[in-house]
Scaffold this motif. Structure first.
Motif, PDB file in Angstrom:
ATOM      1  N   SER A   1      -4.806   5.832   4.258  1.00  0.00           N
ATOM      2  CA  SER A   1      -3.738   6.294   3.373  1.00  0.00           C
ATOM      3  C   SER A   1      -4.235   7.425   2.451  1.00  0.00           C
ATOM      4  O   SER A   1      -3.503   8.391   2.191  1.00  0.00           O
ATOM      5  CB  SER A   1      -3.215   5.106   2.558  1.00  0.00           C
ATOM      6  OG  SER A   1      -1.850   5.248   2.328  1.00  0.00           O
ATOM      7  N   LEU A   2      -5.469   7.301   1.989  1.00  0.00           N
ATOM      8  CA  LEU A   2      -6.054   8.381   1.176  1.00  0.00           C
ATOM      9  C   LEU A   2      -6.195   9.665   2.002  1.00  0.00           C
ATOM     10  O   LEU A   2      -5.984  10.771   1.494  1.00  0.00           O
ATOM     11  CB  LEU A   2      -7.425   7.959   0.625  1.00  0.00           C
ATOM     12  CG  LEU A   2      -7.381   6.909  -0.490  1.00  0.00           C
ATOM     13  CD1 LEU A   2      -8.785   6.346  -0.757  1.00  0.00           C
ATOM     14  CD2 LEU A   2      -6.799   7.500  -1.781  1.00  0.00           C
TER      15      LEU A   2
ATOM     16  N   CYS B   1      -6.863   1.544   3.423  1.00  0.00           N
ATOM     17  CA  CYS B   1      -6.751   2.385   2.212  1.00  0.00           C
ATOM     18  C   CYS B   1      -7.287   3.789   2.481  1.00  0.00           C
ATOM     19  O   CYS B   1      -6.689   4.785   2.047  1.00  0.00           O
ATOM     20  CB  CYS B   1      -7.542   1.783   1.055  1.00  0.00           C
ATOM     21  SG  CYS B   1      -6.786   0.316   0.403  1.00  0.00           S
TER      22      CYS B   1
ATOM     23  N   HIS C   1      -4.044  -0.017  -6.075  1.00  0.00           N
ATOM     24  CA  HIS C   1      -3.616  -1.085  -5.154  1.00  0.00           C
ATOM     25  C   HIS C   1      -4.843  -1.758  -4.535  1.00  0.00           C
ATOM     26  O   HIS C   1      -4.909  -2.995  -4.439  1.00  0.00           O
ATOM     27  CB  HIS C   1      -2.718  -0.493  -4.061  1.00  0.00           C
ATOM     28  CG  HIS C   1      -2.216  -1.523  -3.081  1.00  0.00           C
ATOM     29  ND1 HIS C   1      -1.255  -2.454  -3.403  1.00  0.00           N
ATOM     30  CD2 HIS C   1      -2.552  -1.769  -1.790  1.00  0.00           C
ATOM     31  CE1 HIS C   1      -1.012  -3.227  -2.342  1.00  0.00           C
ATOM     32  NE2 HIS C   1      -1.787  -2.820  -1.359  1.00  0.00           N
TER      33      HIS C   1
ATOM     34  N   THR D   1      -3.412   9.342  -5.189  1.00  0.00           N
ATOM     35  CA  THR D   1      -4.778   8.824  -5.019  1.00  0.00           C
ATOM     36  C   THR D   1      -5.028   7.685  -6.005  1.00  0.00           C
ATOM     37  O   THR D   1      -5.552   6.626  -5.631  1.00  0.00           O
ATOM     38  CB  THR D   1      -5.801   9.965  -5.248  1.00  0.00           C
ATOM     39  OG1 THR D   1      -5.544  10.973  -4.278  1.00  0.00           O
ATOM     40  CG2 THR D   1      -7.233   9.476  -5.116  1.00  0.00           C
TER      41      THR D   1
ATOM     42  N   LYS E   1       2.138   4.581   1.122  1.00  0.00           N
ATOM     43  CA  LYS E   1       1.874   5.244   2.414  1.00  0.00           C
ATOM     44  C   LYS E   1       2.608   6.592   2.487  1.00  0.00           C
ATOM     45  O   LYS E   1       3.676   6.752   1.893  1.00  0.00           O
ATOM     46  CB  LYS E   1       2.347   4.333   3.562  1.00  0.00           C
ATOM     47  CG  LYS E   1       1.496   3.073   3.719  1.00  0.00           C
ATOM     48  CD  LYS E   1       2.133   2.049   4.632  1.00  0.00           C
ATOM     49  CE  LYS E   1       3.371   1.424   4.042  1.00  0.00           C
ATOM     50  NZ  LYS E   1       3.157   0.452   2.980  1.00  0.00           N
TER      51      LYS E   1
ATOM     52  N   LEU F   1       0.850  -1.201   0.000  1.00  0.00           N
ATOM     53  CA  LEU F   1       0.000   0.000   0.000  1.00  0.00           C
ATOM     54  C   LEU F   1       0.887   1.253   0.000  1.00  0.00           C
ATOM     55  O   LEU F   1       1.742   1.392   0.874  1.00  0.00           O
ATOM     56  CB  LEU F   1      -0.886  -0.028   1.261  1.00  0.00           C
ATOM     57  CG  LEU F   1      -1.782   1.189   1.530  1.00  0.00           C
ATOM     58  CD1 LEU F   1      -2.871   1.324   0.465  1.00  0.00           C
ATOM     59  CD2 LEU F   1      -2.431   1.061   2.924  1.00  0.00           C
TER      60      LEU F   1
ATOM     61  N   GLU G   1      -2.781   5.768  -7.365  1.00  0.00           N
ATOM     62  CA  GLU G   1      -1.944   4.606  -7.000  1.00  0.00           C
ATOM     63  C   GLU G   1      -2.568   3.816  -5.853  1.00  0.00           C
ATOM     64  O   GLU G   1      -2.554   2.584  -5.850  1.00  0.00           O
ATOM     65  CB  GLU G   1      -0.524   5.057  -6.640  1.00  0.00           C
ATOM     66  CG  GLU G   1       0.269   5.494  -7.867  1.00  0.00           C
ATOM     67  CD  GLU G   1       1.670   6.014  -7.534  1.00  0.00           C
ATOM     68  OE1 GLU G   1       2.160   5.756  -6.416  1.00  0.00           O
ATOM     69  OE2 GLU G   1       2.270   6.684  -8.402  1.00  0.00           O
ATOM     70  N   ILE G   2      -3.112   4.519  -4.871  1.00  0.00           N
ATOM     71  CA  ILE G   2      -3.729   3.822  -3.723  1.00  0.00           C
ATOM     72  C   ILE G   2      -4.993   3.099  -4.190  1.00  0.00           C
ATOM     73  O   ILE G   2      -5.230   1.938  -3.845  1.00  0.00           O
ATOM     74  CB  ILE G   2      -4.034   4.824  -2.584  1.00  0.00           C
ATOM     75  CG1 ILE G   2      -2.727   5.371  -2.008  1.00  0.00           C
ATOM     76  CG2 ILE G   2      -4.882   4.172  -1.488  1.00  0.00           C
ATOM     77  CD1 ILE G   2      -2.880   6.594  -1.097  1.00  0.00           C
ATOM     78  N   ARG G   3      -5.791   3.779  -5.014  1.00  0.00           N
ATOM     79  CA  ARG G   3      -7.029   3.161  -5.512  1.00  0.00           C
ATOM     80  C   ARG G   3      -6.721   1.947  -6.380  1.00  0.00           C
ATOM     81  O   ARG G   3      -7.430   0.939  -6.334  1.00  0.00           O
ATOM     82  CB  ARG G   3      -7.874   4.180  -6.295  1.00  0.00           C
ATOM     83  CG  ARG G   3      -8.540   5.194  -5.376  1.00  0.00           C
ATOM     84  CD  ARG G   3      -9.529   6.109  -6.086  1.00  0.00           C
ATOM     85  NE  ARG G   3     -10.294   6.881  -5.121  1.00  0.00           N
ATOM     86  CZ  ARG G   3     -11.371   6.448  -4.484  1.00  0.00           C
ATOM     87  NH1 ARG G   3     -11.874   5.249  -4.745  1.00  0.00           N
ATOM     88  NH2 ARG G   3     -11.985   7.202  -3.590  1.00  0.00           N
TER      89      ARG G   3
END
Ligand code: ADE
Ligand code: ZN
Length: 339
Positions: free
Chosen positions: A306-307, A303, A330, A324, A10, A8, A326-328
């Motif tokens: 992290s967002l 998630c 993942h 955003t 971070k 994730l 990249e996190i979505r």
């Protein structure tokens, strides 16, 4: 779960660089600089890390910091932290440094800033980690001393991105620093403050109303004031929460009683951070793992945390949009549905 956390992306927004001094580096720097410490080996250093609250930790933390003398020491300290970040999937850091801890020992301000900044610049090039640097005032000292530190920082201010307030909270309310924070804001610097870690919810209100902070560091005692909870949910003023720090310093007696997921579900912009990871038993992944394994946090909640850190960061809108995505992505790869 641990693999999900490791992958994730971070962001760390509450990290004292002096709090990343691992026992092995502490002993090596003590030897290099001819400084005597009360410990002979790593094991006895770690044995000393039993804290009954913030004050007992701070005494060891300031003692540990006394081995930092040269520009190279500050470089080595910061480089070691960034190496950990790269290994853990931390992509952006906004870190505190405490100039007064060092200038009081005769270390020039420029030596401290120079070593930390050189490591951050090298880390950005070699490890791809973006960064901001926040100068913190020690709140157990006077406002006059904070003004004197700001004066020393003036020629270097274009290399500092914001101002913080840390050290012993009880008896040192945010209002004690109202004039120096007003001056910092006049100079165009965003300000943050530790509040509501050991201190009461009223200190969080003071930080908001009197210091006009952009984020609250810790802030977990907001839960004691329903009006404050509504304010934080409505405004999305971020809280940089540090779960392992809070249990090691007895803000919560065990992780299972931590309130960060309650705050998240009430709509607050809470983020996860490691504070002083060398002293509290873990860096970012260990903090996320503690939430998953001891508090039952779901992948979706991790998630969202992290967002929230993306939202709370001082990155450009373009960088925020990229992280955003990249996190979505993942989350999507792991079948996690985000609202
Ligand atoms: N300085 C370093 N870590 C701190 C913390 N958790 N609270 C206040 N001051 C600090
Ligand atoms: Zn802190």
């Amino acid at each position: 779960m641990d693999e999900f956390i490791a992958g994730l992306p971070k962001l760390e927004l509450h990290l004292h660089i002096e709090g990343t001094l691992e026992p092995d580096l502490m002993l090596r720097l003590a030897a290099r600089n001819g400084i005597s410490l009360p410990w002979a080996d790593e094991k006895s250093v770690r044995t000393a890390y039993e804290f009954d609250g913030l004050q007992s930790f701070l005494e060891l933390y300031y003692l540990g910091a006394s081995v930092l003398v040269t520009e190279q020491d500050f470089f080595d300290l910061t480089r070691a932290y960034l190496t950990r970040c790269a290994a853990e999937g931390v992509v952006h850091v906004e870190i505190f440094f405490d100039p007064q801890t060092h200038t009081a020992r005769g270390i020039p301000f420029a030596t401290v800033l120079g070593g930390i900044e050189r490591a951050l610049q090298t880390g950005e090039k070699e490890l791809g980690i973006s960064w901001r640097l926040i100068m913190s005032f020690l709140r157990h000292l006077s406002e006059e001393e904070a003004f004197a530190t700001l004066e020393q920082a003036m020629p270097l201010l274009d290399r500092i991105h914001g101002i913080g307030l840390d050290s012993g909270e009880r008896g040192n309310p945010p209002a004690k620093f109202v004039r120096v924070f007003a001056r910092c804001r006049e100079l165009g610097l965003p300000v943050v403050a530790h509040a509501g870690e050991e201190g009461p919810a009223d200190y969080i209100w003071q930080a908001i109303r009197e210091l006009q902070v952009r984020r609250i560091d810790h802030g977990v005692r907001c839960a004691e004031d329903p009006e404050l909870l509504c304010y934080l949910a409505d405004t999305r003023l971020p809280l940089t929460v540090c779960p392992l720090s809070n249990t090691r310093l007895k803000v919560f007696d065990q992780m299972a009683h931590h309130n960060v997921l309650n705050l998240l579900e009430q709509g607050l912009c809470v983020t996860i951070n490691s504070d002083d990871p060398a002293y509290f038993g873990g860096y970012m992944n260990a903090n996320f793992q503690a939430l998953a394994h001891e508090l039952g946090a779901s992948m979706s909640q991790l998630c969202r945390l992290s967002l929230n850190a993306v939202e709370a960061s001082w990155l450009s809108l373009a960088d925020k949009a990229r992280l955003t995505r990249e996190i979505r992505s993942h989350a999507a790869c792991h079948g996690v549905v985000l609202s």
